[in-house]
Design a protein around this motif. Sequence first.
Motif, PDB file in Angstrom:
ATOM      1  N   GLU A 179      77.114  97.801  45.922  1.00  0.00           N
ATOM      2  CA  GLU A 179      76.205  96.845  46.553  1.00  0.00           C
ATOM      3  C   GLU A 179      76.508  96.707  48.042  1.00  0.00           C
ATOM      4  N   ALA A 180      77.771  96.668  48.400  1.00  0.00           N
ATOM      5  CA  ALA A 180      78.144  96.571  49.808  1.00  0.00           C
ATOM      6  C   ALA A 180      77.709  97.818  50.567  1.00  0.00           C
ATOM      7  N   GLU A 181      77.826  98.963  49.920  1.00  0.00           N
ATOM      8  CA  GLU A 181      77.410 100.209  50.570  1.00  0.00           C
ATOM      9  C   GLU A 181      75.895 100.262  50.730  1.00  0.00           C
ATOM     10  N   LEU A 182      75.170  99.715  49.752  1.00  0.00           N
ATOM     11  CA  LEU A 182      73.715  99.657  49.871  1.00  0.00           C
ATOM     12  C   LEU A 182      73.309  98.749  51.029  1.00  0.00           C
ATOM     13  N   LEU A 221      69.837 101.684  58.673  1.00  0.00           N
ATOM     14  CA  LEU A 221      68.434 102.092  58.799  1.00  0.00           C
ATOM     15  C   LEU A 221      67.650 101.086  59.629  1.00  0.00           C
ATOM     16  N   ALA A 222      67.958  99.797  59.467  1.00  0.00           N
ATOM     17  CA  ALA A 222      67.266  98.768  60.253  1.00  0.00           C
ATOM     18  C   ALA A 222      67.577  98.923  61.734  1.00  0.00           C
ATOM     19  N   ARG A 223      68.811  99.287  62.062  1.00  0.00           N
ATOM     20  CA  ARG A 223      69.171  99.484  63.466  1.00  0.00           C
ATOM     21  C   ARG A 223      68.469 100.690  64.082  1.00  0.00           C
ATOM     22  N   ARG A 224      67.926 101.542  63.242  1.00  0.00           N
ATOM     23  CA  ARG A 224      67.180 102.694  63.740  1.00  0.00           C
ATOM     24  C   ARG A 224      65.701 102.389  63.949  1.00  0.00           C
ATOM     25  N   GLY A 225      65.338 101.134  63.718  1.00  0.00           N
ATOM     26  CA  GLY A 225      63.969 100.734  64.042  1.00  0.00           C
ATOM     27  C   GLY A 225      63.104 100.350  62.872  1.00  0.00           C
ATOM     28  N   LEU A 226      63.622 100.451  61.650  1.00  0.00           N
ATOM     29  CA  LEU A 226      62.834 100.059  60.485  1.00  0.00           C
ATOM     30  C   LEU A 226      62.889  98.547  60.308  1.00  0.00           C
ATOM     31  N   SER A 227      61.822  98.001  59.747  1.00  0.00           N
ATOM     32  CA  SER A 227      61.835  96.578  59.428  1.00  0.00           C
ATOM     33  C   SER A 227      62.811  96.344  58.283  1.00  0.00           C
ATOM     34  N   PRO A 228      63.344  95.123  58.130  1.00  0.00           N
ATOM     35  CA  PRO A 228      64.308  94.863  57.052  1.00  0.00           C
ATOM     36  C   PRO A 228      63.787  95.254  55.669  1.00  0.00           C
ATOM     37  N   GLU A 229      62.491  94.956  55.416  1.00  0.00           N
ATOM     38  CA  GLU A 229      61.937  95.276  54.095  1.00  0.00           C
ATOM     39  C   GLU A 229      61.873  96.783  53.879  1.00  0.00           C
ATOM     40  N   VAL A 230      61.366  97.509  54.889  1.00  0.00           N
ATOM     41  CA  VAL A 230      61.257  98.965  54.766  1.00  0.00           C
ATOM     42  C   VAL A 230      62.649  99.599  54.712  1.00  0.00           C
ATOM     43  N   ALA A 231      63.575  99.078  55.506  1.00  0.00           N
ATOM     44  CA  ALA A 231      64.934  99.613  55.506  1.00  0.00           C
ATOM     45  C   ALA A 231      65.574  99.447  54.127  1.00  0.00           C
ATOM     46  N   GLN A 269      65.854 103.919  47.760  1.00  0.00           N
ATOM     47  CA  GLN A 269      65.369 105.234  47.341  1.00  0.00           C
ATOM     48  C   GLN A 269      66.368 106.334  47.675  1.00  0.00           C
ATOM     49  N   LEU A 270      66.960 106.276  48.866  1.00  0.00           N
ATOM     50  CA  LEU A 270      67.952 107.284  49.243  1.00  0.00           C
ATOM     51  C   LEU A 270      69.179 107.210  48.346  1.00  0.00           C
ATOM     52  N   THR A 271      69.586 105.998  47.983  1.00  0.00           N
ATOM     53  CA  THR A 271      70.760 105.819  47.117  1.00  0.00           C
ATOM     54  C   THR A 271      70.485 106.361  45.721  1.00  0.00           C
ATOM     55  N   GLU A 272      69.282 106.101  45.214  1.00  0.00           N
ATOM     56  CA  GLU A 272      68.934 106.602  43.889  1.00  0.00           C
ATOM     57  C   GLU A 272      68.871 108.122  43.868  1.00  0.00           C
ATOM     58  N   ARG A 273      68.442 108.721  44.974  1.00  0.00           N
ATOM     59  CA  ARG A 273      68.320 110.179  45.021  1.00  0.00           C
ATOM     60  C   ARG A 273      69.681 110.829  45.173  1.00  0.00           C
ATOM     61  N   ASP A 274      70.455 110.421  46.161  1.00  0.00           N
ATOM     62  CA  ASP A 274      71.794 110.975  46.394  1.00  0.00           C
ATOM     63  C   ASP A 274      72.521 110.054  47.367  1.00  0.00           C
ATOM     64  N   ALA A 275      73.290 109.130  46.812  1.00  0.00           N
ATOM     65  CA  ALA A 275      73.920 108.100  47.635  1.00  0.00           C
ATOM     66  C   ALA A 275      74.902 108.704  48.635  1.00  0.00           C
ATOM     67  N   LEU A 276      75.711 109.653  48.183  1.00  0.00           N
ATOM     68  CA  LEU A 276      76.716 110.234  49.083  1.00  0.00           C
ATOM     69  C   LEU A 276      76.061 110.974  50.243  1.00  0.00           C
ATOM     70  N   ARG A 277      75.035 111.746  49.940  1.00  0.00           N
ATOM     71  CA  ARG A 277      74.353 112.481  51.003  1.00  0.00           C
ATOM     72  C   ARG A 277      73.708 111.530  52.004  1.00  0.00           C
TER      73      ARG A 277
END
Length: 243
Positions: A105-108, A115-125, A131-139
């Motif tokens: 949870e902390a890593e999520l 991702l938010a610091r890269r310009g995404l809104s909090p909800e989108v981030a 989605q990225l964590t479900e696909r491949d969290a380490l990557r």
Amino acid sequence: MTDAPAPTPTPAHDEAHGGGLGSRLNWLRAAVLGANDGVVSTAGLVVGVAGATDERATLLTAGLAGLLAGSMSMAAGEYVSVSTQRDSEKAALAQERRELREQPEAELAELTGLLARRGLSPEVAREAAVQLTERDALRAHARVELGIDPDELTNPWHAAGASFLAFTAGALLPLLAIVLPPTAHRLWITVVSVLAALALTGWASARLGAAPVPRAVLRNVAGGALAMAVTYGAGSLLGAAGV
């Protein structure tokens, strides 16, 4: 009868995308710089020896010794450097893998913040992080947090081999230029050949680094000319002194 709609124009070229392009440019830049080092160091060596003697066997011996010593030194140094980098990358991935297992949870939340610091809104981030964590969290963490591609870790053997070949290719030019021509012409042929090669490597490095070409070429040529002048002067003084 109506005319058929015009076909969609085909793009004039395919644009390269992804991290592979940056990796290839880094390899090309390293190869150019390795060849440049081979040209300058070997030219300085053989021109310096030429200032003391015009014996072809002596020039060939000195040039070959410089080529082998320089290429092996470059390869060993690159191997050690890249091995250290690879070990650091593997250690960082191992730590990230452990943190994902122990505190997902902390890593999520951390990935969401990145991702938010890269310009995404909090909800989108948040949604993207899930989605990225479900696909491949380490990557996902490796690329976003660490800037590492787990599938393209640096290879020390590739780096060592590339450095060896690049240095050798550059060193062969002054070596052949100093031993093949007749005695009366070998020095000026070597100097002209070396300066032309340095102009080429300066141009290539500037283009790869998107830097001003004239400045890079002038800097490269001036540095090589100074190196040859200094070593030739030292060799001439030693030769005159009978050393």
